[in-house]
Design a protein around this motif. Structure first.
Motif, PDB file in Angstrom:
ATOM      1  N   ILE A 193       0.841  -1.199   0.000  1.00 49.69           N
ATOM      2  CA  ILE A 193       0.000   0.000   0.000  1.00 49.69           C
ATOM      3  C   ILE A 193       0.874   1.248   0.000  1.00 49.69           C
ATOM      4  O   ILE A 193       0.618   2.209  -0.736  1.00 49.69           O
ATOM      5  CB  ILE A 193      -0.937   0.005   1.223  1.00 49.69           C
ATOM      6  CG1 ILE A 193      -1.999  -1.087   1.079  1.00 49.69           C
ATOM      7  CG2 ILE A 193      -1.610   1.372   1.385  1.00 49.69           C
ATOM      8  CD1 ILE A 193      -2.868  -1.276   2.310  1.00 49.69           C
ATOM      9  N   GLY A 194       1.921   1.225   0.816  1.00 46.11           N
ATOM     10  CA  GLY A 194       2.831   2.360   0.875  1.00 46.11           C
ATOM     11  C   GLY A 194       3.518   2.615  -0.464  1.00 46.11           C
ATOM     12  O   GLY A 194       3.649   3.760  -0.908  1.00 46.11           O
ATOM     13  N   ILE A 195       3.966   1.549  -1.115  1.00 47.52           N
ATOM     14  CA  ILE A 195       4.624   1.688  -2.420  1.00 47.52           C
ATOM     15  C   ILE A 195       3.658   2.258  -3.449  1.00 47.52           C
ATOM     16  O   ILE A 195       4.000   3.171  -4.216  1.00 47.52           O
ATOM     17  CB  ILE A 195       5.168   0.327  -2.894  1.00 47.52           C
ATOM     18  CG1 ILE A 195       6.354  -0.106  -2.021  1.00 47.52           C
ATOM     19  CG2 ILE A 195       5.590   0.397  -4.362  1.00 47.52           C
ATOM     20  CD1 ILE A 195       6.875  -1.494  -2.341  1.00 47.52           C
ATOM     21  N   LEU A 196       2.427   1.736  -3.466  1.00 50.69           N
ATOM     22  CA  LEU A 196       1.438   2.201  -4.436  1.00 50.69           C
ATOM     23  C   LEU A 196       1.087   3.670  -4.220  1.00 50.69           C
ATOM     24  O   LEU A 196       0.974   4.441  -5.179  1.00 50.69           O
ATOM     25  CB  LEU A 196       0.171   1.338  -4.354  1.00 50.69           C
ATOM     26  CG  LEU A 196       0.293  -0.081  -4.916  1.00 50.69           C
ATOM     27  CD1 LEU A 196      -0.964  -0.883  -4.613  1.00 50.69           C
ATOM     28  CD2 LEU A 196       0.533  -0.036  -6.428  1.00 50.69           C
ATOM     29  N   GLU A 197       0.922   4.067  -2.959  1.00 47.64           N
ATOM     30  CA  GLU A 197       0.562   5.455  -2.702  1.00 47.64           C
ATOM     31  C   GLU A 197       1.700   6.401  -3.107  1.00 47.64           C
ATOM     32  O   GLU A 197       1.443   7.496  -3.621  1.00 47.64           O
ATOM     33  CB  GLU A 197       0.187   5.655  -1.229  1.00 47.64           C
ATOM     34  CG  GLU A 197       1.332   5.601  -0.263  1.00 47.64           C
ATOM     35  CD  GLU A 197       0.896   5.673   1.194  1.00 47.64           C
ATOM     36  OE1 GLU A 197      -0.302   5.440   1.463  1.00 47.64           O
ATOM     37  OE2 GLU A 197       1.748   5.956   2.060  1.00 47.64           O
ATOM     38  N   ARG A 198       2.947   5.976  -2.911  1.00 49.80           N
ATOM     39  CA  ARG A 198       4.077   6.817  -3.321  1.00 49.80           C
ATOM     40  C   ARG A 198       4.164   6.914  -4.843  1.00 49.80           C
ATOM     41  O   ARG A 198       4.491   7.974  -5.383  1.00 49.80           O
ATOM     42  CB  ARG A 198       5.385   6.276  -2.730  1.00 49.80           C
ATOM     43  CG  ARG A 198       5.517   6.503  -1.241  1.00 49.80           C
ATOM     44  CD  ARG A 198       6.909   6.228  -0.745  1.00 49.80           C
ATOM     45  NE  ARG A 198       7.298   4.827  -0.879  1.00 49.80           N
ATOM     46  CZ  ARG A 198       7.026   3.883   0.019  1.00 49.80           C
ATOM     47  NH1 ARG A 198       6.348   4.189   1.115  1.00 49.80           N
ATOM     48  NH2 ARG A 198       7.433   2.632  -0.166  1.00 49.80           N
ATOM     49  N   LEU A 199       3.875   5.816  -5.535  1.00 51.08           N
ATOM     50  CA  LEU A 199       3.875   5.846  -6.998  1.00 51.08           C
ATOM     51  C   LEU A 199       2.790   6.787  -7.520  1.00 51.08           C
ATOM     52  O   LEU A 199       3.000   7.520  -8.491  1.00 51.08           O
ATOM     53  CB  LEU A 199       3.677   4.436  -7.558  1.00 51.08           C
ATOM     54  CG  LEU A 199       4.859   3.473  -7.401  1.00 51.08           C
ATOM     55  CD1 LEU A 199       4.479   2.072  -7.848  1.00 51.08           C
ATOM     56  CD2 LEU A 199       6.069   3.964  -8.211  1.00 51.08           C
ATOM     57  N   PHE A 200       1.613   6.760  -6.874  1.00 52.05           N
ATOM     58  CA  PHE A 200       0.537   7.670  -7.261  1.00 52.05           C
ATOM     59  C   PHE A 200       0.959   9.126  -7.045  1.00 52.05           C
ATOM     60  O   PHE A 200       0.773   9.969  -7.930  1.00 52.05           O
ATOM     61  CB  PHE A 200      -0.735   7.370  -6.461  1.00 52.05           C
ATOM     62  CG  PHE A 200      -1.552   6.234  -7.005  1.00 52.05           C
ATOM     63  CD1 PHE A 200      -2.025   6.276  -8.304  1.00 52.05           C
ATOM     64  CD2 PHE A 200      -1.853   5.133  -6.224  1.00 52.05           C
ATOM     65  CE1 PHE A 200      -2.785   5.230  -8.825  1.00 52.05           C
ATOM     66  CE2 PHE A 200      -2.602   4.082  -6.732  1.00 52.05           C
ATOM     67  CZ  PHE A 200      -3.075   4.126  -8.023  1.00 52.05           C
ATOM     68  N   VAL A 201       1.512   9.404  -5.866  1.00 53.42           N
ATOM     69  CA  VAL A 201       1.951  10.771  -5.557  1.00 53.42           C
ATOM     70  C   VAL A 201       3.014  11.223  -6.556  1.00 53.42           C
ATOM     71  O   VAL A 201       2.995  12.352  -7.060  1.00 53.42           O
ATOM     72  CB  VAL A 201       2.492  10.856  -4.122  1.00 53.42           C
ATOM     73  CG1 VAL A 201       3.154  12.213  -3.867  1.00 53.42           C
ATOM     74  CG2 VAL A 201       1.372  10.640  -3.116  1.00 53.42           C
ATOM     75  N   PHE A 202       3.959  10.341  -6.842  1.00 54.87           N
ATOM     76  CA  PHE A 202       5.034  10.624  -7.790  1.00 54.87           C
ATOM     77  C   PHE A 202       4.453  10.976  -9.164  1.00 54.87           C
ATOM     78  O   PHE A 202       4.856  11.958  -9.797  1.00 54.87           O
ATOM     79  CB  PHE A 202       5.945   9.400  -7.895  1.00 54.87           C
ATOM     80  CG  PHE A 202       7.182   9.604  -8.724  1.00 54.87           C
ATOM     81  CD1 PHE A 202       8.286  10.236  -8.193  1.00 54.87           C
ATOM     82  CD2 PHE A 202       7.238   9.132 -10.026  1.00 54.87           C
ATOM     83  CE1 PHE A 202       9.435  10.413  -8.954  1.00 54.87           C
ATOM     84  CE2 PHE A 202       8.372   9.294 -10.802  1.00 54.87           C
ATOM     85  CZ  PHE A 202       9.477   9.944 -10.260  1.00 54.87           C
ATOM     86  N   GLY A 203       3.485  10.187  -9.602  1.00 51.41           N
ATOM     87  CA  GLY A 203       2.841  10.448 -10.886  1.00 51.41           C
ATOM     88  C   GLY A 203       2.057  11.747 -10.884  1.00 51.41           C
ATOM     89  O   GLY A 203       2.074  12.498 -11.872  1.00 51.41           O
ATOM     90  N   PHE A 204       1.373  12.030  -9.762  1.00 57.40           N
ATOM     91  CA  PHE A 204       0.617  13.277  -9.665  1.00 57.40           C
ATOM     92  C   PHE A 204       1.534  14.492  -9.761  1.00 57.40           C
ATOM     93  O   PHE A 204       1.197  15.500 -10.388  1.00 57.40           O
ATOM     94  CB  PHE A 204      -0.169  13.319  -8.353  1.00 57.40           C
ATOM     95  CG  PHE A 204      -1.270  12.293  -8.259  1.00 57.40           C
ATOM     96  CD1 PHE A 204      -1.929  11.858  -9.396  1.00 57.40           C
ATOM     97  CD2 PHE A 204      -1.648  11.759  -7.033  1.00 57.40           C
ATOM     98  CE1 PHE A 204      -2.950  10.913  -9.323  1.00 57.40           C
ATOM     99  CE2 PHE A 204      -2.665  10.819  -6.942  1.00 57.40           C
ATOM    100  CZ  PHE A 204      -3.316  10.400  -8.085  1.00 57.40           C
TER     101      PHE A 204
END
Length: 237
Positions: A165-176
């Motif tokens: 979950i932590g990895i996915l949320e960071r990838l989303f933030v990074f993309g945003f």
């Protein structure tokens, strides 16, 4: 700059992605007698040589491998259970400083000429940084505050779900960040807070709540910082 990005990518692969926990455990128990220490060092040398992509860099790859082994040996021999976090940070700083020194030595340049452009390597390194390496970094940093009751609330959880979950949320933030949708970060943080609220309310544990909050803020902070740095690097002429 591109050579440093490639070497940093090699470091992330060798130190985090392709280093099993069993290797780490064996190295900590056997230190210089661990075969995995030397396999780890060899892996770093091979990755540095391959990603650098130049035959003339092989001696420098050997230098990186040897210094990596020396730094790891120092950490393994001096770290204690209470000082693992400190030695982890010092270890990573030392490795990065070695990479910077090797790049400058190889290119026979000063720090002024350190910046060059290559979008692919910058982007892939940024993405890799916010996955497992950041998970390990956060776990190491906040381990000192881990509440004893935390383990009792993990029985009904999926294996390593929190990590993914932590990895996915960071990838989303990074993309945003890279796409300029900063408002979506607030939406993501709000959504996570809503889903987490029930668990924390049921646990009725203030320490667990604070522990989760610290981890979440560090995770989002690193992702935002990584996104801004990568964005700045991509815009360099």
């Amino acid at each position: 700059m591109i050579l440093f990005i490639k070497l940093f990518l090699a470091h992330l692969l060798g130190d985090f992605i392709w280093q099993p926990n069993s290797w780490v455990t064996d190295k900590e128990s056997k230190k210089h007698q661990s075969i995995y220490l030397y396999l780890h060092v060899l892996l770093h040398g091979i990755l540095a040589a391959i990603l650098a992509g130049e035959l003339s860099f092989i001696p420098y790859a050997v230098l990186i491998a040897v210094t990596h082994g020396i730094i790891d040996l120092i950490k393994l021999n001096f770290q204690k259970n209470k000082t693992k976090r400190t030695w982890f940070i010092l270890d990573q700083i030392a490795h990065i400083l070695v990479l910077i020194g090797v790049v400058l030595l190889y290119q026979n340049k000063t720090i002024i000429y350190f910046w060059q452009e290559n979008n692919f390597w910058i982007l892939i390194t940024g993405i890799l940084l916010i996955t497992k390496p950041t998970s390990i970094f956060i776990k190491t940093i906040i381990s000192i505050w881990a509440p004893e009751s935390q383990n009792s609330h993990q029985d009904n959880s999926l294996i390593a779900a929190g990590n993914y979950i932590g990895i996915l949320e960071r990838l989303f933030v990074f993309g945003f960040i890279l796409t300029g949708h900063f408002e979506a970060i607030g939406f993501l943080l709000g959504a996570k807070s809503i889903f987490r609220f029930g668990d924390l309310k049921e646990a009725k544990d203030r320490k667990l709540t604070e522990y989760v909050l610290i981890g979440t803020l560090i995770s989002f902070g690193i992702a935002i910082l990584a996104g801004l740095i990568v964005q700045a690097l991509l815009l360099l002429p």
